[in-house]
Write a protein that holds these residues in place. Structure first.
Motif, PDB file in Angstrom:
ATOM      1  N   ALA A   1      -5.838 -20.294  -5.556  1.00 23.16           N
ATOM      2  CA  ALA A   1      -6.771 -19.777  -4.555  1.00 23.16           C
ATOM      3  C   ALA A   1      -6.222 -18.542  -3.858  1.00 23.16           C
ATOM      4  O   ALA A   1      -6.701 -18.173  -2.776  1.00 23.16           O
ATOM      5  CB  ALA A   1      -7.069 -20.861  -3.517  1.00 23.16           C
ATOM      6  N   SER A   2      -5.227 -17.854  -4.451  1.00 25.79           N
ATOM      7  CA  SER A   2      -4.628 -16.659  -3.843  1.00 25.79           C
ATOM      8  C   SER A   2      -4.663 -15.484  -4.813  1.00 25.79           C
ATOM      9  O   SER A   2      -3.612 -14.988  -5.258  1.00 25.79           O
ATOM     10  CB  SER A   2      -3.181 -16.950  -3.411  1.00 25.79           C
ATOM     11  OG  SER A   2      -3.130 -18.012  -2.494  1.00 25.79           O
ATOM     12  N   PRO A   3      -5.844 -15.018  -5.177  1.00 21.76           N
ATOM     13  CA  PRO A   3      -5.902 -13.876  -6.114  1.00 21.76           C
ATOM     14  C   PRO A   3      -5.372 -12.592  -5.512  1.00 21.76           C
ATOM     15  O   PRO A   3      -5.091 -11.633  -6.253  1.00 21.76           O
ATOM     16  CB  PRO A   3      -7.392 -13.774  -6.441  1.00 21.76           C
ATOM     17  CG  PRO A   3      -8.089 -14.393  -5.265  1.00 21.76           C
ATOM     18  CD  PRO A   3      -7.192 -15.481  -4.775  1.00 21.76           C
ATOM     19  N   TRP A   4      -5.224 -12.518  -4.189  1.00 18.23           N
ATOM     20  CA  TRP A   4      -4.707 -11.304  -3.570  1.00 18.23           C
ATOM     21  C   TRP A   4      -3.264 -11.027  -3.983  1.00 18.23           C
ATOM     22  O   TRP A   4      -2.792  -9.885  -3.887  1.00 18.23           O
ATOM     23  CB  TRP A   4      -4.805 -11.419  -2.044  1.00 18.23           C
ATOM     24  CG  TRP A   4      -4.037 -12.580  -1.477  1.00 18.23           C
ATOM     25  CD1 TRP A   4      -4.447 -13.865  -1.372  1.00 18.23           C
ATOM     26  CD2 TRP A   4      -2.705 -12.542  -0.946  1.00 18.23           C
ATOM     27  NE1 TRP A   4      -3.477 -14.656  -0.814  1.00 18.23           N
ATOM     28  CE2 TRP A   4      -2.393 -13.855  -0.532  1.00 18.23           C
ATOM     29  CE3 TRP A   4      -1.753 -11.534  -0.782  1.00 18.23           C
ATOM     30  CZ2 TRP A   4      -1.172 -14.192   0.038  1.00 18.23           C
ATOM     31  CZ3 TRP A   4      -0.541 -11.858  -0.216  1.00 18.23           C
ATOM     32  CH2 TRP A   4      -0.250 -13.182   0.192  1.00 18.23           C
ATOM     33  N   LEU A   5      -2.560 -12.067  -4.480  1.00 15.75           N
ATOM     34  CA  LEU A   5      -1.175 -11.864  -4.913  1.00 15.75           C
ATOM     35  C   LEU A   5      -1.078 -11.118  -6.239  1.00 15.75           C
ATOM     36  O   LEU A   5      -0.012 -10.567  -6.564  1.00 15.75           O
ATOM     37  CB  LEU A   5      -0.488 -13.232  -5.044  1.00 15.75           C
ATOM     38  CG  LEU A   5      -0.241 -13.985  -3.733  1.00 15.75           C
ATOM     39  CD1 LEU A   5       0.176 -15.419  -4.044  1.00 15.75           C
ATOM     40  CD2 LEU A   5       0.813 -13.273  -2.902  1.00 15.75           C
ATOM     41  N   ASP A   6      -2.158 -11.106  -7.013  1.00 14.33           N
ATOM     42  CA  ASP A   6      -2.095 -10.489  -8.345  1.00 14.33           C
ATOM     43  C   ASP A   6      -1.887  -8.980  -8.286  1.00 14.33           C
ATOM     44  O   ASP A   6      -1.500  -8.366  -9.288  1.00 14.33           O
ATOM     45  CB  ASP A   6      -3.375 -10.790  -9.124  1.00 14.33           C
ATOM     46  CG  ASP A   6      -3.522 -12.271  -9.403  1.00 14.33           C
ATOM     47  OD1 ASP A   6      -2.492 -12.971  -9.479  1.00 14.33           O
ATOM     48  OD2 ASP A   6      -4.674 -12.757  -9.537  1.00 14.33           O
ATOM     49  N   SER A   7      -2.127  -8.356  -7.156  1.00  9.48           N
ATOM     50  CA  SER A   7      -2.036  -6.890  -7.075  1.00  9.48           C
ATOM     51  C   SER A   7      -0.673  -6.381  -6.636  1.00  9.48           C
ATOM     52  O   SER A   7      -0.420  -5.171  -6.659  1.00  9.48           O
ATOM     53  CB  SER A   7      -3.097  -6.348  -6.102  1.00  9.48           C
ATOM     54  OG  SER A   7      -2.857  -6.843  -4.783  1.00  9.48           O
ATOM     55  N   VAL A   8       0.256  -7.277  -6.226  1.00 14.06           N
ATOM     56  CA  VAL A   8       1.503  -6.800  -5.668  1.00 14.06           C
ATOM     57  C   VAL A   8       2.363  -6.114  -6.743  1.00 14.06           C
ATOM     58  O   VAL A   8       2.914  -5.007  -6.525  1.00 14.06           O
ATOM     59  CB  VAL A   8       2.283  -7.964  -4.986  1.00 14.06           C
ATOM     60  CG1 VAL A   8       2.624  -9.058  -5.968  1.00 14.06           C
ATOM     61  CG2 VAL A   8       3.531  -7.425  -4.311  1.00 14.06           C
ATOM     62  N   VAL A   9       2.511  -6.706  -7.915  1.00 13.44           N
ATOM     63  CA  VAL A   9       3.340  -6.089  -8.968  1.00 13.44           C
ATOM     64  C   VAL A   9       2.695  -4.804  -9.489  1.00 13.44           C
ATOM     65  O   VAL A   9       3.404  -3.789  -9.672  1.00 13.44           O
ATOM     66  CB  VAL A   9       3.594  -7.115 -10.089  1.00 13.44           C
ATOM     67  CG1 VAL A   9       4.381  -6.451 -11.239  1.00 13.44           C
ATOM     68  CG2 VAL A   9       4.367  -8.314  -9.550  1.00 13.44           C
ATOM     69  N   PRO A  10       1.383  -4.752  -9.758  1.00 10.47           N
ATOM     70  CA  PRO A  10       0.794  -3.471 -10.172  1.00 10.47           C
ATOM     71  C   PRO A  10       0.975  -2.358  -9.152  1.00 10.47           C
ATOM     72  O   PRO A  10       1.166  -1.194  -9.536  1.00 10.47           O
ATOM     73  CB  PRO A  10      -0.682  -3.819 -10.381  1.00 10.47           C
ATOM     74  CG  PRO A  10      -0.679  -5.271 -10.746  1.00 10.47           C
ATOM     75  CD  PRO A  10       0.410  -5.858  -9.922  1.00 10.47           C
ATOM     76  N   ARG A  11       0.925  -2.672  -7.846  1.00 14.90           N
ATOM     77  CA  ARG A  11       1.133  -1.624  -6.829  1.00 14.90           C
ATOM     78  C   ARG A  11       2.563  -1.095  -6.910  1.00 14.90           C
ATOM     79  O   ARG A  11       2.801   0.125  -6.817  1.00 14.90           O
ATOM     80  CB  ARG A  11       0.862  -2.182  -5.424  1.00 14.90           C
ATOM     81  CG  ARG A  11      -0.561  -2.597  -5.176  1.00 14.90           C
ATOM     82  CD  ARG A  11      -1.514  -1.442  -5.257  1.00 14.90           C
ATOM     83  NE  ARG A  11      -2.890  -1.859  -5.040  1.00 14.90           N
ATOM     84  CZ  ARG A  11      -3.942  -1.141  -5.404  1.00 14.90           C
ATOM     85  NH1 ARG A  11      -3.759   0.027  -6.016  1.00 14.90           N
ATOM     86  NH2 ARG A  11      -5.151  -1.556  -5.181  1.00 14.90           N
ATOM     87  N   LEU A  12       3.513  -1.969  -7.056  1.00 13.58           N
ATOM     88  CA  LEU A  12       4.903  -1.512  -7.169  1.00 13.58           C
ATOM     89  C   LEU A  12       5.116  -0.736  -8.463  1.00 13.58           C
ATOM     90  O   LEU A  12       5.913   0.219  -8.510  1.00 13.58           O
ATOM     91  CB  LEU A  12       5.838  -2.718  -7.106  1.00 13.58           C
ATOM     92  CG  LEU A  12       5.817  -3.520  -5.786  1.00 13.58           C
ATOM     93  CD1 LEU A  12       6.736  -4.730  -5.885  1.00 13.58           C
ATOM     94  CD2 LEU A  12       6.210  -2.636  -4.610  1.00 13.58           C
ATOM     95  N   ARG A  13       4.440  -1.141  -9.507  1.00 15.46           N
ATOM     96  CA  ARG A  13       4.541  -0.409 -10.785  1.00 15.46           C
ATOM     97  C   ARG A  13       4.054   1.024 -10.623  1.00 15.46           C
ATOM     98  O   ARG A  13       4.648   1.963 -11.188  1.00 15.46           O
ATOM     99  CB  ARG A  13       3.736  -1.148 -11.839  1.00 15.46           C
ATOM    100  CG  ARG A  13       3.611  -0.402 -13.172  1.00 15.46           C
ATOM    101  CD  ARG A  13       2.695  -1.156 -14.111  1.00 15.46           C
ATOM    102  NE  ARG A  13       2.452  -0.346 -15.311  1.00 15.46           N
ATOM    103  CZ  ARG A  13       1.532   0.598 -15.414  1.00 15.46           C
ATOM    104  NH1 ARG A  13       0.761   0.906 -14.357  1.00 15.46           N
ATOM    105  NH2 ARG A  13       1.377   1.269 -16.542  1.00 15.46           N
ATOM    106  N   GLU A  14       2.972   1.225  -9.877  1.00 17.33           N
ATOM    107  CA  GLU A  14       2.429   2.568  -9.684  1.00 17.33           C
ATOM    108  C   GLU A  14       3.445   3.471  -8.984  1.00 17.33           C
ATOM    109  O   GLU A  14       3.478   4.690  -9.217  1.00 17.33           O
ATOM    110  CB  GLU A  14       1.140   2.511  -8.885  1.00 17.33           C
ATOM    111  CG  GLU A  14      -0.022   1.874  -9.636  1.00 17.33           C
ATOM    112  CD  GLU A  14      -0.401   2.682 -10.875  1.00 17.33           C
ATOM    113  OE1 GLU A  14      -0.372   3.930 -10.790  1.00 17.33           O
ATOM    114  OE2 GLU A  14      -0.690   2.071 -11.914  1.00 17.33           O
ATOM    115  N   LEU A  15       4.233   2.898  -8.093  1.00 13.63           N
ATOM    116  CA  LEU A  15       5.242   3.704  -7.421  1.00 13.63           C
ATOM    117  C   LEU A  15       6.324   4.196  -8.388  1.00 13.63           C
ATOM    118  O   LEU A  15       7.066   5.137  -8.072  1.00 13.63           O
ATOM    119  CB  LEU A  15       5.888   2.894  -6.290  1.00 13.63           C
ATOM    120  CG  LEU A  15       4.986   2.531  -5.115  1.00 13.63           C
ATOM    121  CD1 LEU A  15       5.757   1.725  -4.080  1.00 13.63           C
ATOM    122  CD2 LEU A  15       4.402   3.789  -4.469  1.00 13.63           C
TER     123      LEU A  15
END
Length: 774
Positions: free
Chosen positions: A651-665
């Motif tokens: 129930a925490s799909p908001w966690l799925d974006s943390v690694v892609p955001r760091l990857r973009e950096l």
């Protein structure tokens, strides 16, 4: 007896033993009076026989208009063995027999008056004098006797025979004489009357006569009122009651204001008598076995009696009396007195519920809603049986008794359950038993109270919510002691199953607390919050126990991430996925709610442990090619994690974006683009700080201090602009990732520096002279 022997001459004269001579008549009468104990009546001696030429004037004429006074009536009250407090009890004595002796002694000349003062239906109108054999003579003498005013005893005889209308007429006439005598005495005393005052104080005696006769009359009137309803049929004496009431109301109107004893207001007294009769009828209901049976018997008696009133009693009264309403209000008040008496008794919880429910529901349904009398009763606007303060007092007593009883019961259930937690076979019983038993104890009262009144249900729910909160605090402390056993680094065998059983108790408790709070009590929000907070603590504690072994197994593989070998081998990450999948197979017995909480927490902790080695700068990119390889590996593993936890219904799909955001950096080249990406990262994860972004820039290998400051300035600006940085624990991510120091990128190649260090270590050092000599 010698005193009763008659002379032959006297016996021959018309069969009258007192007709021989006046002296003999008086002597024999006195003898009889002494025999029967009535000698004081001799004080009311009458004059001797009329002379041939007499016309009744003189002393005999004056005595012709007199009644026997209260001396005569008071004498009867003082007879041996017959002393009573009122004329109401006097009516039980055999007055007619004693009165016949009185008439025998006094003859017929002492009663005077007019026929208009006698009731046409009076039995005296049919009597016949002694010595007259033909019927015409009897009727003529009866008419002459009817013209005479009746004595007090004779009026009492009428009352006892329930010739109430005639008796009331005589009492009204006697009262008029009393008023006239009192007025004459007052006038004589003040000197406004030419005649001298009477030597006999008759006014006071007459007033006592009137008061005693009215007391006897009212006793008979109200007796008739009380007998009418149990008769169950038309009751003719009620019409006499109505005629008496009308006569008395007419007399009230004739008398001027201030007349002693007036107005008598018999209409109001009749209403009070109806209420007393209703109370006696309900008091006669035999106490049945149990409160419910008694209340049902009272309701049955009330319905039956009011049905008789509607059919037989009310038609006997004029319409303006509103007879049915008077009876309905009387029975309503009488029943209210019965319920009030029951409410004062110490009652158990079931009886309190029964009394409150009968008052609020059964009485309106079974009595006020009865098909025969319900509409008539509702038109009277009778109101509640119990005063509001009495009902609230009963409700408070019931709530307090229920609270005390339930507190003891749930504490015993918790103690019995705790004693079995350490047993191997206790998991199933704990999972199915504790929550069901405890909520069942509370639910019985939560379901019952609102059926009585919504307000009572709301107060009961608020009280039980407090009981539930106290129970949950005890439950939390016991769970903590059980799962956090001192000196045990790892959970004991079987702790996983018992932790699942304990956490499965939370959803029923949470749902029941929510139901209790939904009753809308003004002070219900705070205990609701406390209940949810306590259950959250229990859930987190059980989840920690459940996931503790998992993360201990995962820790070595997380340590292998973000290293050079990680770039070329996926074994460590594959093992992590495999262990998580295997662990989730053990969670099938979890209820949906704790399962969702556990998977969401596990999702968050897995990503935290995955990102932790990245922020520790274990791997520093020295070229764009290396950054591309690291970014590719991060993207692929982020996708696998997203798919894994998607299958687990996180129930925490908001966690799925943390690694892609760091990857973009890592892959973006333009400074402005990096600034925008940092802004998006801070927006999605408000707990990110400069040290976290700086650690990613170190992994990127960004050496330019100017570019670093521009990028980190975005984070600084957002930190200064945020109001409250605190986040709920389930939304916290970067705040649990500690960076001990901010890493700095050196302005030279670390690999070249390492080669130089190795060459220096291989070069031999020249020996010092001192050391050579040694």
């Amino acid at each position: 007896m010698p005193l009763l022997k008659k002379a032959p001459k006297e016996e021959e004269e018309d069969g009258d033993p007192f007709a021989a001579s006046p002296e003999s008549r008086y002597r024999r009468r006195a003898t009889l009076e002494r025999l029967v104990g009535l000698a004081p009546f001799g004080r009311a001696r009458r004059p001797g026989p009329k002379s041939g030429d007499g016309d009744g004037d003189g002393d005999g004429g004056r005595a012709r208009g007199l009644r026997r006074r209260s001396e005569d009536f008071g004498l009867l009250r003082r007879l041996p063995g017959r002393r009573k407090a009122s004329v109401e009890t006097l009516s039980e004595r055999p007055v007619p027999k004693r009165s016949s002796l009185l008439r025998l002694a006094l003859g017929t000349k002492g009663r005077r008056g007019s026929l208009a003062e006698r009731s046409p239906g009076s039995p005296e109108a049919d009597g016949a004098p002694d010595g007259d054999g033909d019927g015409g003579g009897r009727r003529q003498e009866a008419r002459s006797k009817a013209k005479e005013p009746l004595s007090v005893l004779e009026i009492l005889e009428l009352i006892q025979r329930r010739e109430l209308v005639a008796a009331d007429e005589q009492i009204i006439a006697l009262e008029a004489e009393c008023v006239a005598a009192a007025a004459a005495a007052t006038a004589a005393v003040t000197g406004t009357s030419p005649s001298p005052p009477s030597p006999v104080p008759a006014a006071g005696r007459q007033a006592r006569d009137v008061a005693l006769l009215y007391e006897a009359l009212l006793a008979q009137l109200w007796a008739v009122v009380g007998e009418a309803v149990p008769a169950g049929r038309p009751y003719p004496p009620l019409r006499l009651v109505v005629r008496v009431l009308e006569q008395e109301e007419a007399a009230d109107r004739r008398h001027p204001p201030g007349t002693p004893g007036r107005p008598r207001a018999l209409r109001r007294r009749w209403q009070e008598a109806v209420g007393r009769a209703a109370g006696e009828r309900l008091a006669q209901v035999a106490p049945a076995a149990g409160l419910g049976a008694r209340l049902a018997a009272l309701a049955g008696r009330l319905v039956a009696d009011l049905g008789a009133v509607r059919c037989h009693v009310a038609p006997a009264y004029p319409a303006e009396y509103g007879a049915f309403g008077v009876y309905a209000r009387g029975y309503h008040r009488a029943l209210a007195q019965q319920l009030g008496a029951l409410a004062q008794r110490p009652l158990a919880v079931p009886d309190l519920y029964l009394l409150l429910d009968w008052h609020s529901n059964a009485y309106p349904r079974e009595v006020l809603g009865h098909p025969e009398i319900g509409a008539l009763l509702q038109a009277q606007a009778l109101g509640p049986l119990l005063p509001p303060e009495t009902q609230r007092g009963l409700e408070r007593s019931c709530i307090a008794a229920v609270k005390a009883k339930v507190e003891v019961a749930v504490a015993q259930e918790l103690q019995l359950s705790e004693d079995t937690w350490a047993e191997e076979a206790s998991s199933d019983d704990l999972q199915e038993g504790l929550a069901t038993r405890v909520t069942g104890l509370l639910r019985a009262h939560v379901d019952r109270a609102p059926q009585i009144t919504p307000e009572f249900g709301m107060e009961m729910a608020h009280s039980l919510l407090g009981v539930l909160v106290a129970f949950l605090h005890s439950f939390q402390r016991k769970v903590e002691r059980f799962l956090e056993a001192p000196g045990e680094a790892t959970p004991p065998d079987g702790a996983t199953g018992r932790a699942i059983a304990l956490v499965n108790c939370c959803p029923p408790f949470r749902a029941f607390a929510e139901r209790l709070a939904q009753f809308g009590h003004p002070e219900g929000e705070e205990p609701r919050r406390q209940a949810h907070a306590t259950l959250d603590k229990v859930t987190r504690l059980c989840n920690h126990v459940l996931t503790q072994r998992l993360f201990e197994d995962l820790k070595p593989y997380f340590n292998k991430l973000m290293k050079r070998k990680w770039l070329t081998s996926s074994d460590a990450f594959d093992t992590i996925v495999m262990l998580i999948t295997s662990f989730t197979q053990k969670l099938r017995s979890l209820r949906p709610e704790p399962y969702q909480v556990l998977v969401s927490e596990m999702h968050r902790r897995v990503l935290i442990e995955y990102v932790r080695p990245l922020l520790q700068a274990r791997l520093v990119c020295t070229s764009a090619k290396m950054r591309a390889r690291v970014a590719a590996r991060l993207g692929d593993e982020a996708r696998q994690l997203r798919e894994l936890f998607g299958r687990l219904d996180s129930a925490s799909p908001w966690l799925d974006s943390v690694v892609p955001r760091l990857r973009e950096l890592l892959v973006l080249e333009d400074t402005a683009a990096l600034q925008m990406e940092v802004g998006v990262l801070v927006r999605d994860f408000p707990d990110v700080r400069r040290k976290h972004v700086a650690a990613v820039l170190d992994v990127r290998g960004l050496r330019s201090q100017a570019a670093r400051q521009e990028i980190l300035g975005v984070v600084k600006d957002l930190e200064q602009g945020e109001g409250e940085p605190g986040l709920p624990r389930e939304r916290a991510f970067f705040s649990e990732l500690a960076v001990t120091r901010e890493a700095r990128c050196l302005p030279f190649d670390l690999q070249r520096l390492a080669r130089l260090s190795r060459l220096r270590l291989r070069r031999p050092h020249p020996e010092r002279p001192a050391e050579a000599r040694l």
